[in-house]
Design an enzyme around this catalytic site. Structure first.
Site, PDB file in Angstrom:
ATOM      1  N   ASP A 100      -2.182  -4.654  -0.847  1.00 27.20           N
ATOM      2  CA  ASP A 100      -1.465  -4.729  -2.112  1.00 27.20           C
ATOM      3  C   ASP A 100      -1.088  -6.175  -2.444  1.00 27.20           C
ATOM      4  O   ASP A 100      -0.822  -6.965  -1.541  1.00 27.20           O
ATOM      5  CB  ASP A 100      -0.202  -3.858  -2.016  1.00 27.20           C
ATOM      6  N   ASN A 154      -5.344   4.878  -7.954  1.00 27.80           N
ATOM      7  CA  ASN A 154      -5.746   3.578  -8.528  1.00 27.80           C
ATOM      8  C   ASN A 154      -6.928   3.728  -9.492  1.00 27.80           C
ATOM      9  O   ASN A 154      -7.160   2.878 -10.342  1.00 27.80           O
ATOM     10  CB  ASN A 154      -6.198   2.588  -7.435  1.00 27.80           C
TER      11      ASN A 154
HETATM   12  C1  FPP Z   1      -3.671  -3.756  -4.889  1.00 31.08           C
HETATM   13  O1  FPP Z   1      -3.215  -4.911  -5.494  1.00 31.08           O
HETATM   14  C2  FPP Z   1      -5.069  -3.923  -4.668  1.00 31.08           C
HETATM   15  C3  FPP Z   1      -5.978  -3.051  -5.128  1.00 31.08           C
HETATM   16  C4  FPP Z   1      -5.682  -1.816  -5.862  1.00 31.08           C
HETATM   17  C5  FPP Z   1      -7.365  -3.327  -4.928  1.00 31.08           C
HETATM   18  C6  FPP Z   1      -7.703  -3.866  -3.589  1.00 31.08           C
HETATM   19  C7  FPP Z   1      -9.019  -4.390  -3.736  1.00 31.08           C
HETATM   20  C8  FPP Z   1      -9.495  -5.453  -3.094  1.00 31.08           C
HETATM   21  C9  FPP Z   1      -8.774  -6.195  -2.042  1.00 31.08           C
HETATM   22  C10 FPP Z   1     -10.829  -5.922  -3.482  1.00 31.08           C
HETATM   23  C11 FPP Z   1     -11.863  -4.979  -3.119  1.00 31.08           C
HETATM   24  C12 FPP Z   1     -12.255  -5.179  -1.714  1.00 31.08           C
HETATM   25  C13 FPP Z   1     -13.315  -4.603  -1.249  1.00 31.08           C
HETATM   26  C14 FPP Z   1     -13.758  -4.863   0.135  1.00 31.08           C
HETATM   27  C15 FPP Z   1     -14.068  -3.704  -2.106  1.00 31.08           C
HETATM   28  P1  FPP Z   1      -2.691  -4.784  -6.968  1.00 31.08           P
HETATM   29  O2  FPP Z   1      -3.807  -5.063  -7.890  1.00 31.08           O
HETATM   30  O3  FPP Z   1      -2.009  -3.468  -7.175  1.00 31.08           O
HETATM   31  O4  FPP Z   1      -1.663  -5.950  -6.966  1.00 31.08           O
HETATM   32  P2  FPP Z   1      -0.281  -5.995  -7.746  1.00 31.08           P
HETATM   33  O5  FPP Z   1       0.572  -4.894  -7.176  1.00 31.08           O
HETATM   34  O6  FPP Z   1       0.229  -7.354  -7.391  1.00 31.08           O
HETATM   35  O7  FPP Z   1      -0.612  -5.834  -9.201  1.00 31.08           O
END
Ligand code: FPP
Length: 215
Positions: A2, A50
């Site tokens: 996250d 998500n």
């Molecule tokens: C959460 O951060 C992250 C996600 C929902 C996506 C995670 C994806 C990756 C790390 C990239 C994909 C990796 C692979 C290997 C496919 P957020 O976007 O919710 O962050 P925030 O809470 O700060 O908005």
């Protein structure tokens, strides 16, 4: 994993850039785990929930997944790492499904190291799937059988780490997490480093795990 969005915001970049940074961290963190003798790790890329994010974002992450697998397949083979995507990938475009299936097939004989990516994964989905498999095959609904037919098999995590400051599981491995140690860090995922992995492991080693029993 996250905190990609907030990390991007902090640096005046787009969310997409944040996800790119986040995805480029995954393989390096896995190697740090292996160096410390952690042989199995699952990275939670996208929860079932998500997937309700704007289409550009979910599509972008599916392309990152495709690119990451293509980029790291030679490393997975060289280092004999078994690769698996857990989650419902049925909706993904055929080309991405092929990339995933190919990587899973050519690494399926490896047993020592396991790198899983959870994509469109939900613990509730996993439990329901396992129960459906048991019913379809007329198997007894027991603790042991339910565990066996989860997407992780009977591999349960000793430790679950969530970056990004929130203290919740967000539908991650609900059955498997029954006795996992939980660590919540304020660090945003793109900033999570091998130093964090080694700190976490040092702290983990101090924990007396009792699994509900007395000493
Ligand atoms: C959460 O951060 C992250 C996600 C929902 C996506 C995670 C994806 C990756 C790390 C990239 C994909 C990796 C692979 C290997 C496919 P957020 O976007 O919710 O962050 P925030 O809470 O700060 O908005």
């Amino acid at each position: 994993m996250d905190g990609n969005g907030r990390w991007a915001d902090k640096h005046g970049k787009t969310r997409q850039f944040g996800h790119e940074q986040g995805s480029s961290n995954v393989y390096d963190i896995f190697l740090s785990c292996v160096e410390l003798d952690i042989n199995t790790a699952t990275f939670f890329a996208m929860s079932s929930e998500n997937m309700n994010r704007p289409r550009e974002e979910t599509e972008f992450i599916s392309i990152l997944l495709d690119n990451s697998i293509k980029k790291h397949l030679p490393d997975l083979l060289d280092n004999q790492i078994k690769f698996k995507v857990i989650g419902d990938i049925s909706h993904l475009p055929e080309n991405i499904k092929k990339t995933i299936e190919h990587a899973e097939t050519v690494t399926s004989m490896f047993t020592r190291y396991k790198l899983n990516i959870a994509y469109n994964y939900g613990g509730q989905w996993d439990i329901l799937n396992s129960i459906k498999t048991l019913l379809d095959n007329k198997l007894e609904i027991s603790n042991e059988n339910l565990s066996k037919y989860l997407s992780t098999g009977s591999d349960f995590p000793d430790l679950i780490v969530r970056t990004g400051g929130y203290k919740r599981l967000s539908n991650f491995m609900l059955w498997q997490a029954a006795y996992s140690e939980l660590i919540f860090l304020n660090t945003l995922w793109p900033e999570f480093s091998s130093k964090d992995v080694s700190n976490i492991l040092n702290n983990y080693k101090l924990i007396k795990r009792k699994f509900g029993k007395v000493d």
